[in-house]
Design a protein around this motif. Structure first.
Motif, PDB file in Angstrom:
ATOM      1  N   GLY B 169       0.816  -1.211   0.000  1.00  0.00           N
ATOM      2  CA  GLY B 169       0.000   0.000   0.000  1.00  0.00           C
ATOM      3  C   GLY B 169       0.851   1.263   0.000  1.00  0.00           C
ATOM      4  N   ILE B 170       1.845   1.297   0.876  1.00  0.00           N
ATOM      5  CA  ILE B 170       2.724   2.467   0.943  1.00  0.00           C
ATOM      6  C   ILE B 170       3.497   2.626  -0.373  1.00  0.00           C
ATOM      7  N   ARG B 171       3.904   1.497  -0.947  1.00  0.00           N
ATOM      8  CA  ARG B 171       4.647   1.570  -2.209  1.00  0.00           C
ATOM      9  C   ARG B 171       3.756   2.145  -3.314  1.00  0.00           C
ATOM     10  N   LEU B 172       2.498   1.718  -3.372  1.00  0.00           N
ATOM     11  CA  LEU B 172       1.569   2.246  -4.386  1.00  0.00           C
ATOM     12  C   LEU B 172       1.428   3.757  -4.247  1.00  0.00           C
ATOM     13  N   ALA B 173       1.288   4.228  -2.992  1.00  0.00           N
ATOM     14  CA  ALA B 173       1.122   5.675  -2.761  1.00  0.00           C
ATOM     15  C   ALA B 173       2.383   6.432  -3.177  1.00  0.00           C
ATOM     16  N   LEU B 174       3.548   5.923  -2.764  1.00  0.00           N
ATOM     17  CA  LEU B 174       4.799   6.627  -3.067  1.00  0.00           C
ATOM     18  C   LEU B 174       5.101   6.625  -4.572  1.00  0.00           C
ATOM     19  N   GLU B 175       4.881   5.483  -5.221  1.00  0.00           N
ATOM     20  CA  GLU B 175       5.164   5.429  -6.663  1.00  0.00           C
ATOM     21  C   GLU B 175       4.215   6.334  -7.442  1.00  0.00           C
ATOM     22  N   HIS B 176       2.973   6.426  -6.966  1.00  0.00           N
ATOM     23  CA  HIS B 176       2.027   7.351  -7.599  1.00  0.00           C
ATOM     24  C   HIS B 176       2.544   8.785  -7.501  1.00  0.00           C
ATOM     25  N   LEU B 177       3.019   9.176  -6.318  1.00  0.00           N
ATOM     26  CA  LEU B 177       3.480  10.554  -6.113  1.00  0.00           C
ATOM     27  C   LEU B 177       4.759  10.840  -6.911  1.00  0.00           C
ATOM     28  N   THR B 178       5.702   9.906  -6.881  1.00  0.00           N
ATOM     29  CA  THR B 178       6.930  10.163  -7.650  1.00  0.00           C
ATOM     30  C   THR B 178       6.604  10.180  -9.145  1.00  0.00           C
ATOM     31  N   GLY B 179       5.635   9.384  -9.562  1.00  0.00           N
ATOM     32  CA  GLY B 179       5.202   9.403 -10.957  1.00  0.00           C
ATOM     33  C   GLY B 179       4.630  10.757 -11.366  1.00  0.00           C
ATOM     34  N   LEU B 180       4.106  11.505 -10.393  1.00  0.00           N
ATOM     35  CA  LEU B 180       3.571  12.852 -10.654  1.00  0.00           C
ATOM     36  C   LEU B 180       4.662  13.912 -10.501  1.00  0.00           C
ATOM     37  N   GLY B 181       5.886  13.472 -10.264  1.00  0.00           N
ATOM     38  CA  GLY B 181       6.999  14.424 -10.200  1.00  0.00           C
ATOM     39  C   GLY B 181       7.376  14.866  -8.794  1.00  0.00           C
ATOM     40  N   HIS B 182       6.706  14.323  -7.751  1.00  0.00           N
ATOM     41  CA  HIS B 182       7.024  14.724  -6.383  1.00  0.00           C
ATOM     42  C   HIS B 182       8.310  14.046  -5.915  1.00  0.00           C
ATOM     43  N   THR B 183       9.154  14.797  -5.234  1.00  0.00           N
ATOM     44  CA  THR B 183      10.361  14.214  -4.629  1.00  0.00           C
ATOM     45  C   THR B 183      10.455  14.594  -3.155  1.00  0.00           C
ATOM     46  N   TYR B 198       2.699   0.922  12.908  1.00  0.00           N
ATOM     47  CA  TYR B 198       4.114   0.551  12.872  1.00  0.00           C
ATOM     48  C   TYR B 198       4.530   0.057  11.479  1.00  0.00           C
ATOM     49  N   ASP B 199       3.743  -0.864  10.916  1.00  0.00           N
ATOM     50  CA  ASP B 199       4.120  -1.453   9.622  1.00  0.00           C
ATOM     51  C   ASP B 199       4.147  -0.412   8.505  1.00  0.00           C
ATOM     52  N   ARG B 200       3.183   0.503   8.530  1.00  0.00           N
ATOM     53  CA  ARG B 200       3.149   1.516   7.457  1.00  0.00           C
ATOM     54  C   ARG B 200       4.321   2.474   7.604  1.00  0.00           C
ATOM     55  N   TYR B 201       4.679   2.790   8.837  1.00  0.00           N
ATOM     56  CA  TYR B 201       5.834   3.667   9.098  1.00  0.00           C
ATOM     57  C   TYR B 201       7.119   3.001   8.606  1.00  0.00           C
ATOM     58  N   ARG B 202       7.319   1.719   8.990  1.00  0.00           N
ATOM     59  CA  ARG B 202       8.515   0.990   8.538  1.00  0.00           C
ATOM     60  C   ARG B 202       8.531   0.909   7.017  1.00  0.00           C
ATOM     61  N   VAL B 207      10.627   2.000   1.631  1.00  0.00           N
ATOM     62  CA  VAL B 207      10.346   2.290   0.219  1.00  0.00           C
ATOM     63  C   VAL B 207      10.896   3.664  -0.164  1.00  0.00           C
ATOM     64  N   ALA B 208      10.762   4.645   0.724  1.00  0.00           N
ATOM     65  CA  ALA B 208      11.236   5.997   0.412  1.00  0.00           C
ATOM     66  C   ALA B 208      12.739   5.971   0.142  1.00  0.00           C
ATOM     67  N   ARG B 209      13.484   5.270   0.989  1.00  0.00           N
ATOM     68  CA  ARG B 209      14.935   5.200   0.777  1.00  0.00           C
ATOM     69  C   ARG B 209      15.244   4.508  -0.538  1.00  0.00           C
ATOM     70  N   ARG B 210      14.487   3.437  -0.820  1.00  0.00           N
ATOM     71  CA  ARG B 210      14.788   2.670  -2.033  1.00  0.00           C
ATOM     72  C   ARG B 210      14.575   3.513  -3.278  1.00  0.00           C
ATOM     73  N   ILE B 211      13.539   4.379  -3.260  1.00  0.00           N
ATOM     74  CA  ILE B 211      13.299   5.157  -4.474  1.00  0.00           C
ATOM     75  C   ILE B 211      13.963   6.528  -4.403  1.00  0.00           C
ATOM     76  N   SER B 246       6.090  18.889  -1.108  1.00  0.00           N
ATOM     77  CA  SER B 246       5.005  19.052  -2.084  1.00  0.00           C
ATOM     78  C   SER B 246       3.940  17.975  -1.908  1.00  0.00           C
ATOM     79  N   ALA B 247       4.236  16.960  -1.094  1.00  0.00           N
ATOM     80  CA  ALA B 247       3.256  15.885  -0.904  1.00  0.00           C
ATOM     81  C   ALA B 247       3.466  15.215   0.452  1.00  0.00           C
ATOM     82  N   VAL B 248       2.385  14.674   0.992  1.00  0.00           N
ATOM     83  CA  VAL B 248       2.466  13.902   2.236  1.00  0.00           C
ATOM     84  C   VAL B 248       1.660  12.612   2.064  1.00  0.00           C
ATOM     85  N   VAL B 249       2.266  11.497   2.466  1.00  0.00           N
ATOM     86  CA  VAL B 249       1.566  10.214   2.531  1.00  0.00           C
ATOM     87  C   VAL B 249       1.012  10.086   3.951  1.00  0.00           C
ATOM     88  N   ALA B 250      -0.304   9.880   4.078  1.00  0.00           N
ATOM     89  CA  ALA B 250      -0.897   9.697   5.414  1.00  0.00           C
ATOM     90  C   ALA B 250      -1.214   8.217   5.623  1.00  0.00           C
TER      91      ALA B 250
END
Lengths: 359, 359
Positions: B169-183, B198-202, B207-211, B246-250
Motif C-alpha cells: 500500500g505504501i509503495r503504491l502511494a509513493l510510486e504514484h506521487l513520484t510518478g507525478l513528479g514529487h520528490t 508501525y508497519d506503514r511507518y517501517r 520504500v522511500a529510501r529505495r526510491i 510538495s506531498a504527504v503520505v498519510a
C-alpha cells in the motif's frame, strides 16, 4: 490445547466446603447466607484457581441469558453504527450484551435471523428494520418477546419504539428554505414501506401546505430506497419535470447525495442551481462538496433510549408500550443558499435544454 | 404475556413416541437411527407445535455455543462496519452468530469485554483491537480460545491474522506521487502501538529510501491516534517544520482529512499547495473535497477471511496459525496533482509567514 474448565466443585474441594456453599458465595444475592470470613476465603480460592462463572448454565437456572438481539437493516448505512454504539454501551453498563445481526435489507434474511436469535433465548430484541406492515414484528409480539423498535416504527400502539420527531425535522428544513426566500420547493422522499419514508412524506405535505407552498404531484418523488442511486433517479425525475424549483428537501442524506449526482449529470451545481437539504446528519456529511445542510438526528441517543426501554420491558414484560420521540435540530452548511429574488425572476434556472442534452 | 415454551416432551406426547426418539429425530446427526417415515411424522408435529430447538441446552451437551465474539475498537470509524459485515455474513452462512462488542478504544473496557464473552462460552474470538504488545491477546492464547486477529496484528507467529499488505500500500502511494513528479514527500503516520501504525511507518522508511527520497526526521510525524484531530496536529507540525514538501503520505484516511483541516487553518489548499494520499478508502471519502486519493483496502474481504480462518480453528483448534495478507490497490482521485517542475522551482510553496500568522 484448551485447559479443563474450573468448576464450582474444584473450588469446593480446595476450600473444604460443600459445592452448594461455594454456589451461595459466588452469587451476590445469596452471599449474605454465609459468614463474611468464609465468603472472602472462598472468593479468594475461586479467583486463585481462575474460576469463571458459566452464564450458559446459570442462564438455564435463572431463565435469563442477559443477551439482547439487535437487528440492523444495513450496517454500511452510516446512520446505524452510532445507534448500535448507543445500544451496546447502555446494555453493557447494565450487564447485558448485544448480539448484532445485519440483514442486508433482506426481509427473508431478517425473518431467519430473528428466529435464530429467539432460539438462543435472548431476553429481548431491538429492531432497526421495521416496515410499516411487518410480519416479523407481528410474530415477535405474538411470542411475547420483549421488543423495542428504533429509528423506524410501526403504526401499532402496543409496541415500544424510539424514533425521531420527523415532522419537526421536515418543518426545520422547510422553514430554513423559506427563510432564504425559496418558494418553489420540491421533495425527494424515501420508500413508503418504512415509517421514516412515510412520516417524512406526510410531514412535507402538511407543513408545505401550511406555509403556502404549492404542492403538486410533479414536485414530489418518493425514491425506491434510501440510497444514492435511488436518490439520483428521483432528483432527475423532478429536475426533468419542467417544474422550476429552486430547492429540494430530501428525506435522508444518501438521497441528497444522489441529488448532487443528478445535478452533476446535468452539468448543474448545488447550491448555485438548486438548494438541497438532507436528513440524518450522517458522519462525514459535513466534508462533502458542498457540505450538506441537513436535519441532525441524535442517533447515539436513539440507541441509548432504545436500550433503556428494552431493559424496562425485560424487567416488566407486561408494562405498557411506550413511544419516545427525540427532537432533531438543523445543521446549517453549504448546500442551501439565499435566493436572489431579482436574479430568480430574471432567469428562471432549471431544466436547461443544453444541459439536459448532455446527460 | 409470554407463552410456555414447547419442549421435546410436548412433541413426544403428541407423536406417541418416547422423548429420546424425538431427540434423535431433531438432531440431523442421529436422525438415521429412526425410520424415515417416523422422522417425517415427528418433524411435522414438532413444526406444527412451534417447537424450537434450545441451543443453550444443546450447547451444554455439545460444548459448543455457535457464538463468536467480535471485538471492535471503534464502530464509528468507518473502516470497521464493512469488516463486521464480512465477518457476520460468513459466520451466519455457517450457522454461527456474532456477538459484537465495541470497546471505544479503551483497553480496560476491552479486557472486561473479552472476559464477559469468554464467560458466555463463545466458540472463538475475532479481535480488531490488537496492539503490538497486547496482554488481552496473551491471555486469550493462554486460555486456548480459538482466536483470529483482523486488520491489526501482533508480531507473534502463533496467532492467526488477516491483514492488509501495508508495505504494498505504501509503495503504491509513493510510486504514484513520484510518478507525478514529487520528490519532497513527507509522512504522517499512526500510533506506533498498533501494527498498522508501525508497519506503514517501517514501509515508508524502506520504500522511500529505495526510491531515493531524502528521509529526515522533520518530514515524518507519527500521530497519537488514527483520528482527524491527531492528523491535523501532525500535519501542522510537518507544515511548520520549514521543510518544503510538495506531498504527504498519510497512514489512514482520517489522518488525511486532518491534513485538509491543517491546510485550511493555514489558508492553504489540497492539492494546490500539498498533495495528500490516504490509506483505507473508507466509505464516502470519494465525496470529500477534494476527493481523496487513497490506498484501497478490501475491508469486507478482511472480514470474510477472518471468519473463515476462525471457523477453521474452531473445527481444529490445534491447527497451525495462519497469516493471510490481502492486496490493496490505489484509488486515484483529486487530492494529488502533477507537480509543475518549473513552477515548483520558481516559487517554493509551503509555510507562508502570512498564512501561518492566520492560524
Amino acid at each position: 490445547m484448551s485447559r479443563r474448565r474450573i468448576t464450582i466443585k474444584d473450588v469446593a474441594t480446595r476450600s473444604g466446603v460443600h459445592a452448594s456453599t461455594v454456589s451461595r458465595v459466588l452469587n451476590p444475592e445469596t452471599r449474605g447466607m454465609v459468614s463474611e470470613a468464609l465468603a472472602q476465603k472462598v472468593l479468594a480460592i475461586a479467583e486463585g484457581l481462575g474460576y469463571r462463572r458459566n452464564p450458559l448454565a446459570s442462564g438455564l437456572r435463572t431463565r435469563r441469558s442477559y443477551m439482547v438481539g439487535v437487528l440492523i437493516p444495513d450496517l454500511s448505512n452510516p446512520v446505524f453504527p452510532p445507534i448500535v454504539r448507543g445500544i451496546e454501551r447502555t446494555l453493557s453498563a447494565n450487564g447485558f450484551i448485544a448480539i448484532l445481526a445485519d440483514c442486508a435489507n433482506n426481509e427473508q434474511t431478517e425473518q431467519a435471523m430473528v428466529e435464530n436469535l429467539q432460539s438462543r433465548q435472548i431476553d429481548g430484541l431491538i429492531l432497526a428494520t421495521a416496515h410499516r406492515k411487518d410480519p416479523v414484528i407481528e410474530a415477535c409480539l405474538a411470542s411475547g418477546m420483549p421488543l423495542v423498535l428504533v429509528n423506524r416504527s410501526v403504526a401499532r400502539a402496543d409496541v415500544s419504539a424510539v424514533v425521531n420527531d420527523d415532522e419537526l425535522g421536515i418543518r426545520l428544513a422547510l422553514e430554513h428554505l423559506t427563510g432564504l426566500g425559496h418558494t418553489r420547493i420540491g421533495y425527494v422522499g424515501g420508500p413508503q414501506s418504512t415509517s421514516t419514508g412515510y412520516d417524512r412524506y406526510r410531514a412535507f405535505l402538511k407543513v408545505a401546505r401550511r406555509i403556502g407552498i404549492a404542492v403538486t404531484p410533479e414536485i414530489i418523488v418518493n425514491a425506491e430506497a434510501f440510497s444514492e442511486p435511488a436518490g439520483k433517479q428521483a432528483f432527475l425525475r423532478i429536475l426533468e419535470s419542467g417544474k422550476e424549483l429552486s430547492a429540494v428537501v430530501a428525506a435522508n442524506d444518501l438521497l441528497a447525495l444522489g441529488g448532487y449526482d443528478a445535478l452533476a449529470a446535468r452539468g448543474q451545481r448545488c447550491p448555485d442551481d438548486l438548494s438541497i437539504t438532507g436528513f440524518n446528519d450522517m458522519p462525514f456529511i459535513d466534508r462533502c462538496q458542498p457540505p450538506l445542510t441537513t436535519v441532525h438526528i441524535p442517533h447515539d441517543g436513539l440507541g441509548v433510549q432504545a436500550a433503556l426501554l428494552l431493559l424496562e420491558r425485560i424487567a416488566d414484560p407486561d408494562a405498557r408500550a411506550r413511544r419516545v420521540r427525540l427532537k432533531p435540530s438543523l445543521a446549517l452548511r453549504g448546500s442551501t443558499r439565499r435566493l436572489d429574488a431579482t436574479a430568480a425572476a430574471l432567469k428562471p434556472r432549471p431544466a436547461r435544454p443544453a444541459a439536459r442534452a448532455r446527460t
